[in-house]
Structure formats: C-alpha cells, structure tokens
Design a protein around this motif. Sequence first.
Motif, short mmCIF file in Angstrom:
data_model
loop_
_atom_site.label_atom_id
_atom_site.label_comp_id
_atom_site.label_asym_id
_atom_site.label_seq_id
_atom_site.Cartn_x
_atom_site.Cartn_y
_atom_site.Cartn_z
N TRP A 133 44.14 -1.23 5.14
CA TRP A 133 44.88 0.00 5.36
C TRP A 133 45.79 0.34 4.18
N TRP B 213 46.74 10.27 12.36
CA TRP B 213 46.89 9.91 13.78
C TRP B 213 46.23 8.58 14.10
N LYS B 214 45.18 8.25 13.40
CA LYS B 214 44.56 6.95 13.61
C LYS B 214 45.56 5.84 13.27
N TRP B 215 46.34 6.10 12.23
CA TRP B 215 47.32 5.11 11.82
C TRP B 215 48.44 4.99 12.86
N VAL B 216 48.79 6.09 13.48
CA VAL B 216 49.83 6.06 14.52
C VAL B 216 49.28 5.40 15.79
N LEU C 202 45.72 4.11 3.13
CA LEU C 202 46.91 4.96 3.27
C LEU C 202 47.28 5.61 1.94
N ASN D 36 52.30 2.09 19.84
CA ASN D 36 52.33 0.89 20.66
C ASN D 36 53.59 0.06 20.39
N ALA D 37 54.11 0.12 19.17
CA ALA D 37 55.34 -0.60 18.86
C ALA D 37 56.50 0.00 19.64
N ARG E 251 45.83 -0.02 17.52
CA ARG E 251 46.39 -0.99 18.47
C ARG E 251 47.72 -1.54 18.00
N GLU E 252 47.85 -1.82 16.71
CA GLU E 252 49.11 -2.34 16.21
C GLU E 252 49.91 -1.24 15.54
N GLY E 253 49.73 -0.02 16.01
CA GLY E 253 50.37 1.12 15.38
C GLY E 253 51.75 1.38 15.92
N VAL E 254 52.36 2.43 15.40
CA VAL E 254 53.77 2.67 15.69
C VAL E 254 53.97 3.11 17.15
N PHE F 191 53.89 -6.69 13.23
CA PHE F 191 54.06 -5.94 14.47
C PHE F 191 55.25 -6.53 15.21
N PRO F 192 56.23 -5.75 15.62
CA PRO F 192 56.35 -4.32 15.40
C PRO F 192 56.65 -3.98 13.94
N PRO F 193 56.21 -2.81 13.48
CA PRO F 193 56.40 -2.45 12.07
C PRO F 193 57.85 -2.06 11.76
N TRP G 204 55.61 9.04 8.43
CA TRP G 204 55.25 7.66 8.74
C TRP G 204 54.10 7.20 7.86
N ALA H 261 56.12 -1.11 23.09
CA ALA H 261 56.47 -2.53 23.23
C ALA H 261 57.97 -2.71 23.30
#
Lengths: 350, 321
Positions: free
Chosen positions: A315, B145-148, A319, B156-157, B151-154, A56-58, A41, B160
Amino acid sequence: MASLAGMLTARRGRGAFDWTDWFSYGYLALGLLLMFGPVVWLVLSSFKSAAALNEFPPQLLPYGQKTVVVTGHEIPLPLYRVTLPDGTTRELAEVRRIGIQATLVDPKAPEQEYKVNIRDRKPVREFQLALNNYIEIFGKFSFGTFLWNSVFITVVATLITLLFNAMAAFALSKYRFGGRNAVFLLIISTLMIPPTIILVPNFLVVSELGLLNSLWGVIWPAVATPTGVFLLRQYMLTIPDELIEAARMDNASEWRIFWRIILPLSAPALAVLAIFSVMWRWNDFLWPLIVLSRTEKFTLQLALNAFQGELTTQWHYLLAMTVITLLPVTLVFAFLQRHITTGIAAAGVK
Amino acid sequence: MNALDPPMRALQRVLGVPRIAWMFVGPNLAILGLFTFLPIVINFYFAFTGGVQLYPSERPFTGTENLSTLFDCGSYLDPATCRKDLFWRSIYNTGEFALLQVALMVALALVTALVLNRKILGRGFFRGVFFYPVLLSPVVVALIWKWVLQREGVLNAVLASAGSSPVGWLSDANWAFFWCVFVSIWAHMGFYTLILLAGLQAIPADLYEAAEMDGTSPWRRFSRITLPLLMPNLIVVLVLGLIRAVQIFDEVFVLTGGGPGSATTFIVQFIYQTGFAESIHQYGLAAAASLVLALSLLVLTLVQLRITRKNLDSPAGRGDG
C-alpha cells in the motif's frame, strides 16, 4: 469567546441565529469531514513507511522510529526507550538483537552496553515523512512511463479536441450551407450515445485501424466531443459577423479568419473546454482498459487498477501513486474552480 | 499553422466560400462517423452473429441466438433459473443500484444546495468542498475509499476504539453494495448540487420577501415557492442521474471488482467481462447485452428530451464529452 461566537453567528439578514443556521453549519462541518476527510487521510497515509501502514490502529500523522548516529557505527541506530532492571528508563540506541535479547548503548557514552529483554524496550518515534515511497515508485514500477502515457494522451487529445471542435463550431456558427442544421443535430445527437453501448464494435474499428495497444487508440475516438462543439458554437455566435466581413474585404482566406480572428476571440470558451478535456482524458478508464493491454502502454489509471489487484501488501507505493494521480486535477481545481463551476452551470455538462 | 494558409486558400478557390464550411466540420464528422455512427451499425451485426472471432467476415450469422441466450430464463424474477444468471443478476443489481443511488443522491444534493444557497460564511469554499470529488478519477475515488474501508483501515479502527469488532466492509455482500452506493454518491453529488444551486439562484428573491411579509412559515415557503420553481431542475437531475447510474462501472470495478460473488456486478461490467476480460471473448453476447443497455438508455433519454424540450440548448447527457 463571546465576540468570536458573535462574529460566527452574525447574519446579514434580520432575526436571531435559529435552528436552521445551526443545521446549516452542522451540515457543512459534516460535509467537510466526509468530503475532504478521506482524501486528507489518503495523503497523510502516503507519507507513512510500510511498517507504519501495517499498524493497527493507525496513527493520524506519519511517524517513524527515531535514529541516532553513534560513534563507531556506520549506519544510524534505532532509538528505544528502555526500562532497565533497576527501574530507571533511558533512551538507548540498539546495536544488535539476538532472539529476545537486545544489546543497546547510550548514544553519548557508547562504551557501556546494556542487555535487556526486548519486551522492556519501546521504540522512540518522531514525525517522519516517508518520501521514499514517492522516489521508489519511479525506479521500481516504471511509474515514469505510466505518467508519460497519461500526460501524452491528455495533452495531445486536448489539443486535437480544441482544434477539431473549434473548426466544426466555426462552420456551424458562421456559415450558411445546405445541411448545416442536420450536421449540428447529428453532432449533438451523439450526446445520447454513451461509449459504454458501443464497446465491442469500437474495439473492432480501433483494431482494424491497427491502433490496439497504441496511445492513439485512446486519443482518436475521444476528440470529437459534441459538448465541445456545442460550447464553442454558442460562444462563437456572439462574435460579430462584421469582423469576418471586414477580414474578407482585406482578402484574408477563410482559414486565416478562423486562425487569426475566431480562435483568439474564443479564448474564454476554449479555456473552459480545455479544462474539461484535460479532466476527461486524465480520468478515462474503461476505454483505455479495453484498448491498452500491454503494461508499457498503461496510463496512470490503468496502472493503479493493476497494482491494487497485485500489490495488496504494498500500500505504501499504491498510496503514493494515487496521490500523484490526483495531484494535477487538484491543482487545476484549486486555481480554476470558478471557471469549472460556472462552465458546468452554463452548459450542464461534466 | 500559418503554413496551412496557402493550401487552404487554394482549396477555398476550388470549393467556394460556402462549401469550405464542409472542410471545417469534416474532421469532427469523420471522427464521429468512424467511432460512433459506424460502431452503432456494427453493434447490430455483432449482436446477431456468433463465434469468437472479432472480424465480421469470420463470424457466422446466428440470428437471435445471442438474445435468446440472454433471455433464456425459468423465471425472470429469479436470476438463478436463467442460463446467463450473471446477466440477470447484473440487471437486477443495476436497477436496485440506480434507484437507490439516484434517490439518495438527489435528496442529498437538494439539501446541500439549499444550505449553500443561504447566507453563510465561506460559501465559495464549501461549494468547492462538495464539488471537489467530482473531478477525481473513478480509480482514485475507489482507492481512497478502499483504503478507508479495508479490514485494517481507519473506519474499523474508529469502530475498534468504540469497542466494536471489525467489519469486512467490502467482503460482506450487503455492506459492499451499500458502499458502492455511498461512494458513487460521494463522487458525483457535487455535480448535481451545482445544477440545483443554479436553479435556486434563478428563483426571484422578491417572491420570498413577499412571502415573509405575509408571515408564512419557512416550510411553507419551501413547499410553495422553492419546490415548484425548482421542479424542472429536479427532474433534469433525476433523469441525468439515472442515465449515469445505469452505466456505473469504473469506481465499482476498482472498489469491489463486482464482488463478493456477483453482489456488485452491474450491467457494464457484464458487457466488459463477456466481451473482453474472460478467456473466451464472446463479442456477440456482449453486443447483445449492449443492445439491452442501449434500449434502456434510449427510454431514459426520450424521457429527458420530453422534459427538456423547452430548452434544447442545454446538452446534458454523457460524462466524457
């Protein structure tokens, strides 16, 4: 399907495919997802543009808006799928946008303009790798400097580690001298003194030596690894003493014996230690964090840490830097996995 | 390096062959002396002196003041009553973290080792899968893991899409602590799996064959053969895991920065902050806290030594050399 299932469920032992097998493969599948998923990911995300990362969602894969070159316009225009007032949908290129009204043209017939509400147009997207993330970090953040600092520390510290540890291991395995066992125990005992408990006094020593904000301040304290001495000593014990005796007969000096006989014969153990040392130094964090406070001396790990505090909105760069940082270790792992795992199993060290 | 040969030969003529050995161990010993043994001594000096100066001669002797500052508490069970409440919070956090992380990690490593020890397809590949995160740097691990988890990370997606509202994984104190445990297990489990796997493979196969002949159940084979024979490895893994867990810093520092509040501040971070990160560098206090950490590590190491005395030939202890 039946043959595939048959192949997958084939067992070397007797008996049917029972619940323990189902559990095993289920567990491994879950493990694969959890262990590799986040890394994959991260890598996929690093190829997305800043705009795509804000979605969002990605999306799973990196997508970007498709653009077309239209005659009469210098830069490529973004492509939209537009619902026209008569109800038809067409793919048109946007020339300009004022407020909520967008002006678009057909790329094949750019003479006629269409004016539509921006709600009636949706971007046409295609698979796009935002390689710019990777290119721009070198220009914008002196990323090259951080990379160089990390490479310098890793390579120099590893070379010195190999030399010093091999010399000590040679003395401890091939000479009988008063205090040999005491020296060996002294070196091994430092395994029990983790760097975390001597941070303050070590800071004093390094600063007294004038090595604060110097890459050598990270290198010197790290080169006398007890693990390395132990690994190499165990290996050198298996080298027959007769070789050394023969060389002495030929009037070779002790240094020459070390350099020309012992070192080449210890190559497998040196390789294992080299792999370990590269990983240790490349991944070091706490000690460099204390010694190196000036930005131009940062290693990759320190730069990543500093940027994740500052650039929360950037980011796409962070990244890309993270991927470059994990790349060397991943390559080492891909090619030398067997050496690493057997080395760890043999010595019990990481 | 051949250029070194003539001077070395001259040196050898002066010293004689047995004593030239000191020339070979010399550099290694000097480095250890300068950056390990000397600092141990100086650390005591720092712990018993005060002020904000780094140079020992400029530091006033204050006796046990640093230690008593750390231990000045209304009730040791309640960090809020302590003068250095952050110190006690970090101690409680570290204890809770170490017990939870090591218990879960060793259990998972055992299950993983048992699965990998079976006759499965792609065994080498899967061993690599579980081991790979061990090699990643703590900073990279934290950022992955911060990226995962952002708040708008995967994560939470995914939630959602299941109709659930987003969770502040790293801004809620309990969740942040959970993820510190989870991420450190994720990063280190492979190493312990490998040690346990080596232990499993050392168990003679004919024991299992004999048990199978007698028709014993798989559970009984596990509890009567596997577990007792694996016990030495399990204990080593437990103690080693504890020694490492007590020193947790890097991943957590980047993942949560010790927060929210002090929910994920652990002892090494307290030392780092007190001595180096805050505007006033309280070296004495940091050194005194180091002594407390060193003492707990000493206890753990003695336990480990007692257990591994049979095979002293296996040095296992610290993660960086």
